[in-house]
Scaffold this active site. Structure first.
Site, PDB file in Angstrom:
ATOM      1  N   SER A 108     -29.512  37.306 -12.330  1.00 27.44           N
ATOM      2  CA  SER A 108     -30.350  37.956 -11.310  1.00 27.44           C
ATOM      3  C   SER A 108     -31.799  38.157 -11.746  1.00 27.44           C
ATOM      4  O   SER A 108     -32.434  39.150 -11.400  1.00 27.44           O
ATOM      5  CB  SER A 108     -29.715  39.277 -10.864  1.00 27.44           C
ATOM      6  OG  SER A 108     -28.476  39.025 -10.217  1.00 27.44           O
ATOM      7  N   GLU A 113     -25.757  35.676 -20.671  1.00 27.61           N
ATOM      8  CA  GLU A 113     -25.688  35.897 -19.228  1.00 27.61           C
ATOM      9  C   GLU A 113     -24.493  36.791 -18.915  1.00 27.61           C
ATOM     10  O   GLU A 113     -23.352  36.296 -18.813  1.00 27.61           O
ATOM     11  CB  GLU A 113     -25.519  34.565 -18.503  1.00 27.61           C
ATOM     12  CG  GLU A 113     -26.684  33.630 -18.698  1.00 27.61           C
ATOM     13  CD  GLU A 113     -26.796  32.643 -17.548  1.00 27.61           C
ATOM     14  OE1 GLU A 113     -27.822  32.643 -16.879  1.00 27.61           O
ATOM     15  OE2 GLU A 113     -25.828  31.888 -17.311  1.00 27.61           O
ATOM     16  N   LYS A 148     -27.463  24.916 -10.158  1.00 28.15           N
ATOM     17  CA  LYS A 148     -26.046  24.927  -9.797  1.00 28.15           C
ATOM     18  C   LYS A 148     -25.774  23.827  -8.750  1.00 28.15           C
ATOM     19  O   LYS A 148     -26.398  22.764  -8.816  1.00 28.15           O
ATOM     20  CB  LYS A 148     -25.645  26.329  -9.317  1.00 28.15           C
ATOM     21  CG  LYS A 148     -26.060  27.397 -10.327  1.00 28.15           C
ATOM     22  CD  LYS A 148     -25.515  28.761 -10.058  1.00 28.15           C
ATOM     23  CE  LYS A 148     -26.019  29.716 -11.141  1.00 28.15           C
ATOM     24  NZ  LYS A 148     -25.473  31.057 -11.029  1.00 28.15           N
ATOM     25  N   GLU A 181     -19.696  30.229 -14.903  1.00 26.72           N
ATOM     26  CA  GLU A 181     -18.972  29.618 -13.772  1.00 26.72           C
ATOM     27  C   GLU A 181     -18.019  28.530 -14.273  1.00 26.72           C
ATOM     28  O   GLU A 181     -16.929  28.344 -13.717  1.00 26.72           O
ATOM     29  CB  GLU A 181     -19.974  29.093 -12.731  1.00 26.72           C
ATOM     30  CG  GLU A 181     -20.587  30.264 -11.963  1.00 26.72           C
ATOM     31  CD  GLU A 181     -22.014  30.050 -11.495  1.00 26.72           C
ATOM     32  OE1 GLU A 181     -22.462  28.894 -11.416  1.00 26.72           O
ATOM     33  OE2 GLU A 181     -22.688  31.067 -11.222  1.00 26.72           O
ATOM     34  N   ASN A 211     -31.468  26.874 -13.432  1.00 25.73           N
ATOM     35  CA  ASN A 211     -30.123  26.344 -13.226  1.00 25.73           C
ATOM     36  C   ASN A 211     -29.886  26.287 -11.711  1.00 25.73           C
ATOM     37  O   ASN A 211     -29.626  27.303 -11.083  1.00 25.73           O
ATOM     38  CB  ASN A 211     -29.101  27.268 -13.905  1.00 25.73           C
ATOM     39  CG  ASN A 211     -27.669  26.861 -13.623  1.00 25.73           C
ATOM     40  OD1 ASN A 211     -27.418  25.775 -13.090  1.00 25.73           O
ATOM     41  ND2 ASN A 211     -26.732  27.724 -13.992  1.00 25.73           N
ATOM     42  N   GLY A 229     -25.852  36.220 -10.083  1.00 26.35           N
ATOM     43  CA  GLY A 229     -25.778  36.060  -8.633  1.00 26.35           C
ATOM     44  C   GLY A 229     -25.435  37.342  -7.887  1.00 26.35           C
ATOM     45  O   GLY A 229     -25.071  37.304  -6.721  1.00 26.35           O
ATOM     46  N   HIS A 248     -21.267  27.723 -19.336  1.00 24.65           N
ATOM     47  CA  HIS A 248     -21.775  28.663 -18.331  1.00 24.65           C
ATOM     48  C   HIS A 248     -20.604  29.469 -17.771  1.00 24.65           C
ATOM     49  O   HIS A 248     -19.483  28.947 -17.650  1.00 24.65           O
ATOM     50  CB  HIS A 248     -22.471  27.882 -17.209  1.00 24.65           C
ATOM     51  CG  HIS A 248     -23.146  28.793 -16.220  1.00 24.65           C
ATOM     52  ND1 HIS A 248     -22.453  29.371 -15.186  1.00 24.65           N
ATOM     53  CD2 HIS A 248     -24.412  29.251 -16.144  1.00 24.65           C
ATOM     54  CE1 HIS A 248     -23.280  30.147 -14.501  1.00 24.65           C
ATOM     55  NE2 HIS A 248     -24.475  30.095 -15.066  1.00 24.65           N
TER      56      HIS A 248
HETATM   57  P1  PGA Z   1     -28.629  33.954 -11.041  1.00 31.07           P
HETATM   58  O1  PGA Z   1     -27.821  32.910 -11.956  1.00 31.07           O
HETATM   59  O2  PGA Z   1     -30.059  33.950 -11.521  1.00 31.07           O
HETATM   60  O3  PGA Z   1     -28.488  33.458  -9.647  1.00 31.07           O
HETATM   61  O4  PGA Z   1     -27.989  35.300 -11.276  1.00 31.07           O
HETATM   62  C1  PGA Z   1     -28.111  32.766 -13.318  1.00 31.07           C
HETATM   63  C2  PGA Z   1     -27.215  31.739 -13.951  1.00 31.07           C
HETATM   64  O5  PGA Z   1     -26.023  31.693 -13.604  1.00 31.07           O
HETATM   65  O6  PGA Z   1     -27.651  30.911 -14.795  1.00 31.07           O
END
Ligand code: PGA
Length: 258
Positions: free
Chosen positions: A216, A171, A14, A101, A12, A177, A99
């Site tokens: 992460s 997640e 983003k 976000e 992903n 993140g 997601h």
């Molecule tokens: P990250 O994001 O690996 O940077 O923690 C994962 C995601 O949001 O799909």
């Protein structure tokens, strides 16, 4: 009944990597990652980089393409939106839905996630429905309840056949993140709850639905997470932006799940 699910490794990106950057990423990545038939690799670029990625992966049919979001609407006066039909026409096969976000920054609701899943399926694409609890919810012991609510709401407008074909990603919001990864045991615990709920909806066929972990993930922790019970793949943000690290993650040892 044995299932046919193969581990899924999904990137992903983003709001990172525009068309030119995506092309140079792929130059580096394909040179380091040979096609393998025991896993599925999916890239979720920005909608504006989809065409560049599609072009760049043309010689590599093992690499699959998805988009990070679609509209709840089919078409019309919705400035700035992209429809599921457009995603299909642009070469995507998968769509991230719900997601964290989208939920937490853009206020996307469970009802919208459900509507998006319908649009995705109507257009012959596979939804990757994302669920996960915040740190406050985890500390209050509400993890199971939160993810089950998100899962049930997200699939509420899909028929059994569509549910059997979808992908679910767990997640935890506190792991996205942040550099704070769930332990393989944390991931397994939640995946077991999700699998049981899916079995309640579609019976034995729930065994074939890939359940991904995200939050992460990096080249160091990928193998141990993939080895965890009920973890069928990974959804990776930050660490998927570096072609070397992403190739390493995609090359992690996996077991064919039966
Ligand atoms: P990250 O994001 O690996 O940077 O923690 C994962 C995601 O949001 O799909």
């Amino acid at each position: 009944m044995s299932s046919h699910r193969r581990p899924v490794l999904a990137a992903n990106w983003k709001m990172n990597l525009g068309p030119a950057e995506a092309e140079s990423f792929l130059d580096g990545f394909v040179a380091r990652y040979e096609p393998r038939d025991d896993r599925t690799v999916i890239l979720f670029p920005s909608a504006l980089a989809v065409a560049a990625v599609r072009q760049a992966i043309q010689p590599r049919p093992d690499l699959r393409l998805g988009v990070q979001n679609v509209s709840t609407e089919q078409k019309g006066a919705f400035t700035g939106e992209n429809s599921a039909a457009m995603a299909a026409g642009a070469g995507a096969s998968f769509v991230l839905v719900g997601h964290s976000e989208r939920r937490h920054i853009f206020g996307e609701t469970d009802v919208q996630a459900a509507q998006k899943c319908v649009r995705v399926v109507e257009n012959g694409l596979v939804p990757v429905l994302c669920v996960g609890e915040t740190i406050e919810q985890r500390e209050r012991g509400e993890t199971g309840e939160v993810v089950l609510h998100q899962l049930r709401a997200g699939v509420s407008m899909l028929n059994h056949e569509a549910i059997r074909e979808m992908i679910v990603a767990y997640e935890p919001v506190w792991a996205i993140g942040t550099g704070r990864t769930a332990t393989p045991q944390d991931a397994s615990d939640v995946h077991l709850v999700l699998r049981a709920a899916l079995a309640g909806l579609v019976g034995e066929n729930a065994r074939g639905i890939p359940l991904l972990y995200g939050g992460s993930v990096n080249a160091k922790n990928a193998s141990s997470l993939l080895a965890a019970a009920e973890v069928d793949g990974l959804l990776v943000g930050g660490a998927s932006l570096d072609p070397v690290q992403w190739a390493e993650i995609c090359s992690s040892s996996v077991q064919r799940i039966t």
